[in-house]
Design a protein around this motif. Structure first.
Motif, PDB file in Angstrom:
ATOM      1  N   ARG A 200       0.823  -1.281  -0.011  1.00 52.02           N
ATOM      2  CA  ARG A 200       0.075   0.113   0.106  1.00 52.02           C
ATOM      3  C   ARG A 200       0.961   1.244  -0.057  1.00 52.02           C
ATOM      4  NH1 ARG A 200      -4.971   0.693   4.272  1.00 52.02           N
ATOM      5  NH2 ARG A 200      -5.664  -1.051   2.863  1.00 52.02           N
TER       6      ARG A 200
ATOM      7  N   THR B  61      -1.705   4.857   5.179  1.00 50.86           N
ATOM      8  CA  THR B  61      -2.762   4.431   6.385  1.00 50.86           C
ATOM      9  C   THR B  61      -3.307   5.450   6.644  1.00 50.86           C
ATOM     10  OG1 THR B  61      -1.297   4.712   7.984  1.00 50.86           O
ATOM     11  CG2 THR B  61      -1.454   2.614   7.054  1.00 50.86           C
ATOM     12  N   GLY B  62      -2.903   6.941   6.339  1.00 53.76           N
ATOM     13  CA  GLY B  62      -3.627   7.983   7.032  1.00 53.76           C
ATOM     14  C   GLY B  62      -3.438   8.033   8.386  1.00 53.76           C
TER      15      GLY B  62
ATOM     16  N   TRP C 138      -4.900   8.091  -0.505  1.00 52.88           N
ATOM     17  CA  TRP C 138      -5.127   6.736  -0.116  1.00 52.88           C
ATOM     18  C   TRP C 138      -5.493   5.947  -1.274  1.00 52.88           C
ATOM     19  CZ3 TRP C 138      -8.982   2.874   0.614  1.00 52.88           C
ATOM     20  CH2 TRP C 138      -8.572   1.686   1.025  1.00 52.88           C
TER      21      TRP C 138
END
Length: 213
Positions: free
Chosen positions: A28, A63-64, A210
């Motif tokens: 990610r 991931t924020g 994201w």
């Protein structure tokens, strides 16, 4: 005290908090899927191998999470705490986003009745989701991936952005530069050309904050 074991434990805890494996967290963040494997945490002679500050910055952004949240995990607190409340945002397809009448002047979906998607990371109230359609954004984004975009978020060189033109074209690319005259974009897929679009033909630019992968 900052230690090798605590930093790696915090990475594992951050992945778990956002329902990811260590490999999933690495992917990610745009890193090699093996970057956080247990075998990568020590060198061949047994010396501790530390994650780079760039890697840490990328997983926090992906991931924020906040730096404060990661620091708490490094200190060994909150590893088992409940994750932040999930937020649901509107979900559109790229083809739908290109059609007229779906956005207000700020580039945010207008109207009601949208499908919603829950985020495993925090997002601004104005964020929304776009589902990738087709292979024009390979190798970074695949068909079916969901991109969370934030209209009005500050952008800078190197940011991944979604741009809509006045000709109803919607594209995800890397921002090279933006001036009063034009927006210069680098394609994610080398099979597609880079773009230099006059500002008069740009309806809006929204930063990708994201992506599900």
């Amino acid at each position: 005290m900052l230690s090798h074991d605590r930093v790696w434990a915090a990475i594992d805890a951050l992945a778990e908090r956002y329902s990811l494996s260590a490999s999933g967290l690495a992917r990610r963040a745009g890193l090699d899927s093996t970057a956080f494997n247990k075998s990568k945490r020590l060198s061949s002679d047994g010396r501790p191998r530390w994650p780079s500050t760039e890697s840490l910055a990328k997983i926090i952004e992906a991931t924020g999470a906040s730096l404060e949240e990661f620091t708490v995990l490094v200190e060994g607190h909150g590893a088992s705490a409940a994750p932040p409340p999930r937020m649901a945002v509107p979900l559109l397809g790229f083809a739908q986003a290109g059609a007229g009448g779906f956005f207000d002047d700020a580039g945010y979906p207008s109207g009601q009745g949208w499908d919603l998607v829950e985020l495993p990371a925090r997002a601004a109230e104005t964020s929304y989701a776009l589902k990738v359609q087709g292979d024009s954004m390979l190798p970074l984004y695949r068909n079916g991936d969901v991109l969370i975009v934030e209209p009005g978020a500050p952008t800078r060189k190197g940011d991944r952005v979604v741009v809509k033109t006045t000709a109803a074209e919607v594209m995800a690319k890397v921002l090279d530069r933006q001036t009063a005259k034009s927006v210069v974009l680098v394609s994610l897929n080398p099979a597609h050309p880079d773009r230099d679009i006059p500002m008069s033909e740009v309806e809006w630019v929204a930063r990708i904050v994201w992506a599900s992968q």
